[in-house]
Design an enzyme around this catalytic site. Structure first.
Site, PDB file in Angstrom:
ATOM      1  N   GLU A   1       0.047  -6.385 -15.076  1.00 44.11           N
ATOM      2  CA  GLU A   1       1.273  -7.048 -14.627  1.00 44.11           C
ATOM      3  C   GLU A   1       1.108  -8.556 -14.534  1.00 44.11           C
ATOM      4  OE1 GLU A   1       2.637  -5.245 -10.935  1.00 44.11           O
ATOM      5  OE2 GLU A   1       1.813  -3.345 -11.631  1.00 44.11           O
TER       6      GLU A   1
ATOM      7  N   CYS B   1       1.733 -15.664 -12.143  1.00 45.78           N
ATOM      8  CA  CYS B   1       0.660 -14.930 -11.467  1.00 45.78           C
ATOM      9  C   CYS B   1       0.105 -13.947 -12.498  1.00 45.78           C
ATOM     10  CB  CYS B   1       1.253 -14.194 -10.266  1.00 45.78           C
ATOM     11  SG  CYS B   1       0.073 -13.081  -9.473  1.00 45.78           S
TER      12      CYS B   1
ATOM     13  N   CYS C   1      -9.041  -2.341 -10.279  1.00 51.88           N
ATOM     14  CA  CYS C   1      -9.925  -3.171  -9.456  1.00 51.88           C
ATOM     15  C   CYS C   1     -10.947  -2.288  -8.739  1.00 51.88           C
ATOM     16  CB  CYS C   1      -9.088  -3.946  -8.431  1.00 51.88           C
ATOM     17  SG  CYS C   1     -10.050  -5.104  -7.433  1.00 51.88           S
TER      18      CYS C   1
ATOM     19  N   CYS D   1      -9.809  -2.623  -1.410  1.00 53.95           N
ATOM     20  CA  CYS D   1      -9.095  -3.068  -0.200  1.00 53.95           C
ATOM     21  C   CYS D   1      -8.042  -2.005   0.176  1.00 53.95           C
ATOM     22  CB  CYS D   1      -8.427  -4.416  -0.433  1.00 53.95           C
ATOM     23  SG  CYS D   1      -9.629  -5.720  -0.778  1.00 53.95           S
TER      24      CYS D   1
ATOM     25  N   CYS E   1      -4.133  -2.313  -0.783  1.00 55.44           N
ATOM     26  CA  CYS E   1      -3.784  -2.831  -2.103  1.00 55.44           C
ATOM     27  C   CYS E   1      -3.554  -1.724  -3.126  1.00 55.44           C
ATOM     28  CB  CYS E   1      -4.908  -3.753  -2.579  1.00 55.44           C
ATOM     29  SG  CYS E   1      -4.571  -4.492  -4.191  1.00 55.44           S
TER      30      CYS E   1
ATOM     31  N   GLY F   1      -6.719  -7.010 -10.059  1.00 55.44           N
ATOM     32  CA  GLY F   1      -8.135  -7.258 -10.336  1.00 55.44           C
ATOM     33  C   GLY F   1      -8.749  -8.329  -9.457  1.00 55.44           C
ATOM     34  N   GLU F   2     -10.078  -8.394  -9.497  1.00 54.52           N
ATOM     35  CA  GLU F   2     -10.816  -9.411  -8.752  1.00 54.52           C
ATOM     36  C   GLU F   2     -11.385 -10.392  -9.789  1.00 54.52           C
ATOM     37  OE1 GLU F   2     -11.582 -10.678  -5.687  1.00 54.52           O
ATOM     38  OE2 GLU F   2     -12.819 -11.993  -6.907  1.00 54.52           O
TER      39      GLU F   2
ATOM     40  N   SER G   1      -7.671 -16.507  -6.568  1.00 52.22           N
ATOM     41  CA  SER G   1      -7.780 -15.785  -5.304  1.00 52.22           C
ATOM     42  C   SER G   1      -8.909 -14.769  -5.380  1.00 52.22           C
ATOM     43  CB  SER G   1      -6.444 -15.084  -5.026  1.00 52.22           C
ATOM     44  OG  SER G   1      -6.500 -14.382  -3.814  1.00 52.22           O
TER      45      SER G   1
ATOM     46  N   SER H   1      -8.992 -14.323   0.329  1.00 55.57           N
ATOM     47  CA  SER H   1      -8.288 -13.231   1.007  1.00 55.57           C
ATOM     48  C   SER H   1      -9.086 -12.864   2.243  1.00 55.57           C
ATOM     49  CB  SER H   1      -8.182 -12.022   0.067  1.00 55.57           C
ATOM     50  OG  SER H   1      -7.422 -12.390  -1.055  1.00 55.57           O
ATOM     51  N   LEU H   2      -8.652 -13.386   3.379  1.00 55.33           N
ATOM     52  CA  LEU H   2      -9.430 -13.209   4.610  1.00 55.33           C
ATOM     53  C   LEU H   2      -8.934 -11.975   5.392  1.00 55.33           C
ATOM     54  CD1 LEU H   2     -11.764 -14.507   6.127  1.00 55.33           C
ATOM     55  CD2 LEU H   2     -10.124 -15.925   7.344  1.00 55.33           C
ATOM     56  N   HIS H   3      -7.670 -11.991   5.746  1.00 54.41           N
ATOM     57  CA  HIS H   3      -6.984 -10.818   6.311  1.00 54.41           C
ATOM     58  C   HIS H   3      -7.478 -10.303   7.665  1.00 54.41           C
ATOM     59  CE1 HIS H   3      -5.049 -10.897   2.505  1.00 54.41           C
ATOM     60  NE2 HIS H   3      -5.892 -10.160   1.834  1.00 54.41           N
TER      61      HIS H   3
ATOM     62  N   ASN I   1       2.903  -5.858   1.941  1.00 56.89           N
ATOM     63  CA  ASN I   1       3.840  -5.060   1.142  1.00 56.89           C
ATOM     64  C   ASN I   1       3.417  -3.606   1.305  1.00 56.89           C
ATOM     65  OD1 ASN I   1       5.503  -7.035  -0.256  1.00 56.89           O
ATOM     66  ND2 ASN I   1       3.570  -7.696  -1.146  1.00 56.89           N
TER      67      ASN I   1
ATOM     68  N   CYS J   1       1.915  -7.305  -7.001  1.00 63.18           N
ATOM     69  CA  CYS J   1       1.246  -6.696  -8.153  1.00 63.18           C
ATOM     70  C   CYS J   1       0.658  -5.316  -7.899  1.00 63.18           C
ATOM     71  CB  CYS J   1       0.166  -7.636  -8.645  1.00 63.18           C
ATOM     72  SG  CYS J   1       0.775  -8.585 -10.032  1.00 63.18           S
TER      73      CYS J   1
END
Ligand code: SAH
Length: 357
Positions: A93, A106, A113, A117, A120, A160-161, A192, A215-217, A299, A342
């Site tokens: 995407e 983006c 991935c 996480c 995700c 993906g990472e 990211s 990406s801390l979260h 999301n 995504c």
């Protein structure tokens, strides 16, 4: 597909020149190929090279651009979401967002991935494969051709990472900045990462002054490890050390992504802890590292069961950070009507295919 043939759009100018010379053509053919391919023109379509050269080239190399499998356009803000098909049938995407300062894309960096996480959608089926430099560029070229407008900013925040596909991503970054190609400046590119500390250290030495998004979260290791497995390998402390180094080497500000999940990481205490953590680890009396915190109400992905924080909790979280000296903004949701975040379109597409087969 044609695995023994060279992937033309992944080649840099030096590699393209070697190929052209090996086929007995003059060096300037490489420049012609490079600039045309980066506009989306295939060697086959080029009018300034001979038929015999096209023939020779097609025997040893191929050119492929992602094709549009699905396209959704937001009726609210014009955001466009693409599901692109790659040469082997896998899909990824990309999302094009229209801002006053220009169009931002983006892009995805992998099919699926590995990072796992918990919130995700991209990681649910694991990683299928890395994207080649040509497939990273191809998403931008194909979207530009479809939209008919220049894309001036890139965020690597799709499926993906990116740092788990390090070599291809670095090659892509050098290609996309080439003035004979897409010519997108590094200051207009953000990458990211969930926090691959060894790769952040490598990136700091590449002389590619892109903006790093982390990406801390979470503001403590127990919470972060419970939603991001990578934290068990490199904890918050190690990650923030790598961020500080990145800033000291590149002078680029770092932004932190913080996804707000109801009841998990969205309390006022969590906000205070986050401010204390970033201020103490990254700032001292003598240096002020510019930090930006992007708050993203999660999301909802049906498999994860997480719920987005209430608006009041989001506003309270942002206000607490701002009061404690951290610039924090709540990410404006673009493309709300087309589910523009995504991973979900690819999954839905795969499931449709499974049930129809
Ligand atoms: N792997 C990279 C880039 C892809 S994800 C990374 O982890 O940063 C891009 C951003 O979207 C990350 O900050 C990621 O944590 C966040 N994200 C993923 N799923 C999400 C969801 N369901 N809701 C909100 N943000 C999400």
């Amino acid at each position: 597909m044609e695995t023994t043939k060279k992937d033309l759009l992944s080649l840099d100018e030096k590699e393209l020149t070697e190929l052209v010379l090996s086929l007995g053509e003059p060096k300037y053919r490489a420049e012609q190929l490079f600039s045309q391919m980066h506009k989306g023109v295939s060697p086959e379509q080029m009018t300034n090279i001979s038929k015999s050269f096209k023939q020779k080239l097609s025997e040893v190399a191929y050119f492929y651009l992602p094709t549009i499998e699905k396209k959704l356009v937001s009726a609210i803000d014009g955001t466009v979401k693409y599901l692109f098909a790659l040469s082997d049938g896998n899909c990824v995407e990309s999302v094009v967002m229209k801002y006053k300062h220009g169009n931002t894309i983006c892009i995805s960096s992998q099919v699926g991935c590995l990072m796992g996480c918990a919130f995700c959608a991209s990681t649910i089926g694991g990683k299928v494969r890395d994207l080649a430099p040509s497939e990273l560029l191809g998403q931008i070229i194909a979207a530009e051709r479809d939209g008919g407008e220049r894309i001036s900013n890139i965020v690597m925040m799709g499926i993906g990472e990116p740092l788990d596909n390090y070599d291809n991503v670095i090659k892509f970054l050098r290609l996309v900045g080439n003035e004979k190609g897409l010519n997108i400046g590094y200051r207009h590119i953000s990458l990211s990462t969930c926090g691959l500390v060894d790769k952040i250290a490598m990136l700091a030495k590449e002389d590619l002054p892109i903006t790093l998004s982390i990406s801390l979260h979470a503001s403590d290791d127990a919470t972060r490890s419970s939603i991001m497995p990578i934290n068990k390998k490199w904890n918050i402390d190690a990650l923030l050390d790598a961020c500080k180094d990145y800033f000291l080497k590149t002078g680029r500000r770092i932004s932190f992504e913080y996804t707000l999940i109801a009841g998990k990481n969205d309390s006022v205490e969590a906000a205070k802890k986050l401010a204390a953590l970033l201020n103490s680890k990254l700032r001292s009396r003598t240096e002020t590292m510019p930090i930006h915190v992007n708050l993203i109400p999660v999301n909802e992905v049906k498999e994860s069961g997480f719920e987005r924080s209430a608006k009041e909790a989001v506003d309270r979280f942002a206000a607490t950070l701002n009061k404690l000296g951290l610039r924090a903004t709540v990410r404006r949701k673009l493309g709300a009507d087309i589910n523009a975040s995504c991973g979900q379109l690819r999954r839905a597409h795969e499931q449709e295919n499974k049930t129809s087969n």
